[in-house]
Structure formats: C-alpha cells, structure tokens
Design an enzyme around this catalytic site. Structure first.
Site, PDB file in Angstrom:
ATOM      1  N   HIS A 124       0.836  -1.205   0.000  1.00 15.37           N
ATOM      2  CA  HIS A 124       0.000   0.000   0.000  1.00 15.37           C
ATOM      3  C   HIS A 124       0.868   1.250   0.000  1.00 15.37           C
ATOM      4  CE1 HIS A 124       0.510   1.114   4.348  1.00 15.37           C
ATOM      5  NE2 HIS A 124       0.702  -0.177   4.494  1.00 15.37           N
ATOM      6  N   ASP A 126      -0.588   4.376   0.754  1.00 11.21           N
ATOM      7  CA  ASP A 126      -1.071   5.396   1.692  1.00 11.21           C
ATOM      8  C   ASP A 126      -0.252   5.284   2.986  1.00 11.21           C
ATOM      9  OD1 ASP A 126      -2.324   2.899   2.336  1.00 11.21           O
ATOM     10  OD2 ASP A 126      -3.849   3.945   3.509  1.00 11.21           O
ATOM     11  N   ASP A 159       6.710   1.694   6.237  1.00 12.25           N
ATOM     12  CA  ASP A 159       5.324   1.230   6.082  1.00 12.25           C
ATOM     13  C   ASP A 159       4.581   2.101   5.088  1.00 12.25           C
ATOM     14  OD1 ASP A 159       2.829   0.130   6.443  1.00 12.25           O
ATOM     15  OD2 ASP A 159       2.510   0.977   8.420  1.00 12.25           O
ATOM     16  N   GLU A 193      -5.055   1.147   2.976  1.00 11.51           N
ATOM     17  CA  GLU A 193      -4.774   0.095   3.969  1.00 11.51           C
ATOM     18  C   GLU A 193      -4.861   0.636   5.381  1.00 11.51           C
ATOM     19  OE1 GLU A 193      -2.671  -2.497   6.731  1.00 11.51           O
ATOM     20  OE2 GLU A 193      -2.148  -0.439   6.246  1.00 11.51           O
ATOM     21  N   GLU A 194      -4.366   1.860   5.562  1.00 15.71           N
ATOM     22  CA  GLU A 194      -4.285   2.406   6.925  1.00 15.71           C
ATOM     23  C   GLU A 194      -5.645   2.730   7.527  1.00 15.71           C
ATOM     24  OE1 GLU A 194      -1.745   2.137   8.597  1.00 15.71           O
ATOM     25  OE2 GLU A 194       0.029   2.255   7.320  1.00 15.71           O
ATOM     26  N   ASP A 220       2.212  -9.975   0.958  1.00 26.21           N
ATOM     27  CA  ASP A 220       1.859  -8.618   1.367  1.00 26.21           C
ATOM     28  C   ASP A 220       2.841  -8.185   2.460  1.00 26.21           C
ATOM     29  OD1 ASP A 220       0.487  -6.243   1.785  1.00 26.21           O
ATOM     30  OD2 ASP A 220      -1.461  -7.192   2.090  1.00 26.21           O
ATOM     31  N   HIS A 464       4.868   4.251  12.020  1.00 29.37           N
ATOM     32  CA  HIS A 464       3.771   5.131  12.457  1.00 29.37           C
ATOM     33  C   HIS A 464       4.268   6.199  13.447  1.00 29.37           C
ATOM     34  CE1 HIS A 464       0.173   2.273  11.345  1.00 29.37           C
ATOM     35  NE2 HIS A 464       1.130   2.297  10.442  1.00 29.37           N
TER      36      HIS A 464
END
Ligand code: ZN
Length: 499
Positions: A124, A126, A159, A193-194, A220, A464
């Site tokens: 992903h 995003d 991420d 995804e987030e 993934d 994050h």
C-alpha cells in the site's frame, strides 16, 4: 527391612533423576540449525542510486489516509500515480494496469501459460499522518525523502512505500532483462490500507473473485527480518506471517442510581466497572506455547544461551515456565494469547455528582486458538456481574486461518530468503497487527505476510512514529529479494524450493 526398602526407593529415584537429566541434556545438545547450504544470490547490477532516488521522490507525496478523508478529491494520490507511471516505463509498457476505485492500482503481467494459478504481490502507498506537533521532532522533515546517513527518511519509508518501491524496482529490473513469467502475475498497490482497506484491497479481492481468477499465493507486508528479538540472540530471524489475529471490541455498561457525592452508596458505577476491568486484566485468556508459536521459536533455539536452549528443547518439563516468561513481555504475550486492552472509559459529568452510567470499551486481539464467541463468553464469566451489560461492537472479525508452512509458495519464499539473507533462520509466525491480506481469505489459502525489512527494537517505534527511515543497504536487499522471489515463484518449471 524398612531401611532396605527406603534405600531401594532412593536408588530408583536417583536412577530416574539421572535418566531425566540425561534426556534433558541430550535433547538440548541435539539442537542444530536446518539452514541449508545454498549459493547466495546478489544481483550486482541493481542500480541502487536510481532506485533510492525514486523512493526518495515517492516519499515526498503526501498520500495520507485519515478516517475523515474525502473519497472524491485526492490530488496527492493522482500525482503519486502519475509519478509511478512515468518512473517505470518498462512496467508501463509490459503490464496492463487498471484503477480500482480510482486510486488503487492493479497491474497484470500475462504469463506464458495462462492455465497456471497466478502469483500476487500486494502493498500500500497510503501512509498514516504525522501526529500534529511532532513534525519538529523529525531529524529530517517527514515528507522530504531526505537521503542521509545511509538511510532514506520519511513517512512511509518502512510502512509501506519501501515495500511497493522494491516491487516496482524488481519488476522493472526483470523487464529490462527480458524476463518472461510462466504464470500470470498481479501487482496491487493499494490506497487505503491504513483505514481498513475497504475501498482498495477489498474491491480488488471482489474483482478477482468475480473474474474467477485462480491465485496460487499472495504476498503482502507483514513480519520483518527481526533483529535482537530475544536477549542473548545474535542472529536476526526472518519471520513469515502465516496468520493474523482476530479483533473484537466489547462495550461494558453499568447503570445505578446517581445522586449527591456527599452520601455515596457502597456500590458506584465507576467502582463496579473498574472492578470488572481489573478482573479482566488480572485473568487474561489462556495462552499455550504450542502450534504456530512453537514453530516460530524452533529455528531460534540453537542460537540461544544454554538455559533457554534447555527449556525450549524440553517443553515436557519447562513448558509452563516458558509460557509464564513470554506472558511478561508485551510482544511475546501478544503472540501467546488473546490480549485484553481497555481503551475507553466514560463516566461522570461533574466532580460532586455520582454518575448514573459508566461505560468502558475493551479491545481484544484474538489468538487463532480462540473465537469472537469465546471471547464474549470469557468476558461474561470473568466479570461475574449481571448488573453490567455486555455489547459487542461492530467490526469484529475472527482470527485468520493459518496458511501452510509446507506449501510450495511458502517453501519457495523460504528458499529465496536463504539465498538473499545467507545464514538467517526462517520461521512461520503470527502477524500481530492487521494487513490488507485479510481481504483475500476467499481468494487464496496461501497468504504470506512478510517484508524483508531488517527491524530492531529501535525501529519498532519509528513505524507510524517519528524518524521513520529505511537503510539503503537494506532497500537493496529488498529489491534483490523480490527479483529472486519473482524468479523462484513464476518461472519455468514452477516453484523453486531448493528441495
Ligand atoms: Zn502498512
């Protein structure tokens, strides 16, 4: 006579003790690695400077997912998509691309034999927002994509933009070399995804189901090449996530007569509910050092200090102690059992008024051994209080099934790891958070949640968090890993497993 019996009994006990000790020591010394001797693969001609430039530029697009995001206007996402299409001309020419729900990109590379089940690579682009007020804490601005100190810095560096850019680099490399896959390959770059993946991954899964596409495996984001996960352990270990935990939030409510706080009754809503939550925290659901968790630890055992080795190779004696020790540390506890996290507590409107209602939410991450129903039953039994009502909140989901760690796709990924990360043990494990992979449970049985990112305890806080970054040497390994994985899983003659 009695003395003689006593003597004999002691002798028998002594002999048994010697035998037991012998077995323990023997089993401990039996431990050895099962890392096969494979020829390392390096791909010396990867153009890492160009790859780093493209990743750095990709990190500068603010493709941020927030819950309240409008689905209609996302210029940064459009710009990012244009950037990808312009930067990878080989992919653009060779693979077909469709936009699913505007922003998720689904690429398809037709295989020479369309009858073979396809391979699927997913990630992903995003990212989570930078927490307001922490921008200044970053060594380099979070959307600068700064290349410095051997790292590329920025939100998404771990991420999951390094993941999708290593896919893109790997595909571009193979296309430049004239590679032709035997089986069809799908590449999905998801955009939400987030925030749960319902607009992206879920829709891609629906499309594939509608079109009746046969998928051999999907890989993934997920577990890393983990460094320093246990005290005294020098080797990193590559953990392939073959399962994901389930999820349920339970709302607990207690009503009582309120009133003035000058003459409080024995029971109050806050007191009653606090007691219930304390009961849940003190009596967590059972965890067992068995099944998948045990398989995760097995390849680690030979490198551990003697005491750990002895314990791990003699679970018939030390199983209980291991479970207790694992239960103390948050991340091993989370692998051991369904976890209990009280996340919200609401009661009271004024300092001198007894609230008539107290309400709390407890979030559980469900171990594959348990189910949503079992968690709710456990809550009821543990709090033992009929004045508290229990309501299951929306969004609950069961833990995923466990993908096989003896399937051809798994063994092929394991073999690829041995080629690119020589000497690093590989183990199946549980992924403790959630990924887009969970939308594909009906699409394929083989879900492999893994990124070849080297992660030490310090890196965990960067995901994050502040100062997210990826090592350039590691990014090169990631690209090499995916080139090799594509060759080993989509070439002729089928899956290369080294066996
Ligand atoms: Zn992610």
């Amino acid at each position: 006579m009695i003395l003689l019996i006593l003597k004999r009994t002691l002798l028998v006990l002594l002999i048994l003790l010697v035998i037991a000790t012998g077995i323990i020591v023997y089993r401990t010394l039996q431990l050895s690695h099962d890392i096969p001797d494979v020829e390392p693969v390096t791909y010396a001609d990867i153009n890492i400077d160009r790859a780093v430039e493209r990743l750095s530029e990709g990190l500068q697009f603010r493709t941020v997912s927030t819950q309240e995001l409008s689905f209609l206007y996302r210029p940064e996402f459009d710009d990012f998509i244009d950037f990808v299409n312009e930067s990878y001309p080989g992919i653009h020419e060779t693979m077909s691309m469709e936009r699913v729900n505007n922003f998720t990109l689904l690429y398809r590379w037709e295989g020479a034999d369309p009858e073979l089940p396809a391979a699927m690579f997913q990630g992903h682009y995003d990212v989570v927002p930078v927490e307001p007020g922490t921008e200044e804490d970053w060594t380099y601005p979070p959307y600068s994509g700064t290349i410095a100190e051997g790292f590329v810095w920025g939100r998404g560096a771990i991420d999951d933009k390094s993941g999708i850019f290593s896919y893109l680099e790997a595909f571009e490399y193979l296309i430049e070399k004239g590679y032709r896959p035997e089986r069809t390959i799908y590449l999905a770059l998801n955009h939400d995804e987030e925030i749960g993946g319902r607009q992206g991954a879920r829709q891609v899964a629906n499309l594939l189901l509608e079109r009746d596409v046969d998928i051999a495996f999907l890989t993934d984001e997920g577990m890393p090449v983990a460094e320093e996960i246990l005290e005294g352990l020098e080797h990193p270990i590559a953990m392939i996530g073959v399962a994901e935990k389930g999820y349920v939030s339970v709302e607990l409510t207690n009503h009582q007569e309120g009133g003035h706080s000058s003459m409080p009754p024995r029971e109050t809503t806050i007191g009653t509910l606090s007691m219930a939550i304390n009961n849940l925290k003190q009596n967590p659901m059972d965890g067992r050092f068995a099944g998948l968790l045990r398989e995760t630890f097995e390849p680690l055992a030979p490198d551990l200090p003697f005491v750990y080795r002895m314990a791990l190779s003699n679970l018939w004696v030390f199983g209980g102690i291991i479970e207790e020790r694992l239960g103390y540390v948050p991340h091993t506890n989370a692998a051991l059992r369904t976890t209990t996290a009280p996340t919200m507590f609401n009661a009271g409107i004024k300092e001198n008024v007894l609230p008539q209602t107290a309400q709390a939410i407890v979030n559980f991450r469900i171990h594959p051994n348990d189910s949503v129903e079992e968690v709710v039953g456990y809550v009821r039994e543990t709090i033992q209080d009929e004045t508290i009502s229990i309501r299951v909140l929306e969004g609950a989901r069961e833990p995923s099934p466990i993908s096989s760690s003896t399937s051809e796709p798994y063994l092929s990924m394991k073999h690829t790891l041995h080629e690119i990360f020589p000497g690093v043990p590989v183990a199946p494990s549980m992924f403790l958070a959630a990924t887009d992979a969970r939308h594909f449970l009906e699409v394929t049985d083989n879900l492999l949640r893994f990124r070849p990112i080297r992660a030490n305890p310090d890196d965990r806080g960067r995901i994050h968090g502040t100062d997210e970054r990826i090592g350039i040497d590691n990014f090169r390994e990631m690209i090499a890993f995916y080139i090799r994985l594509i060759e080993n899983t989509t070439g002729n003659p089928g899956f290369v497993t080294g066996e």
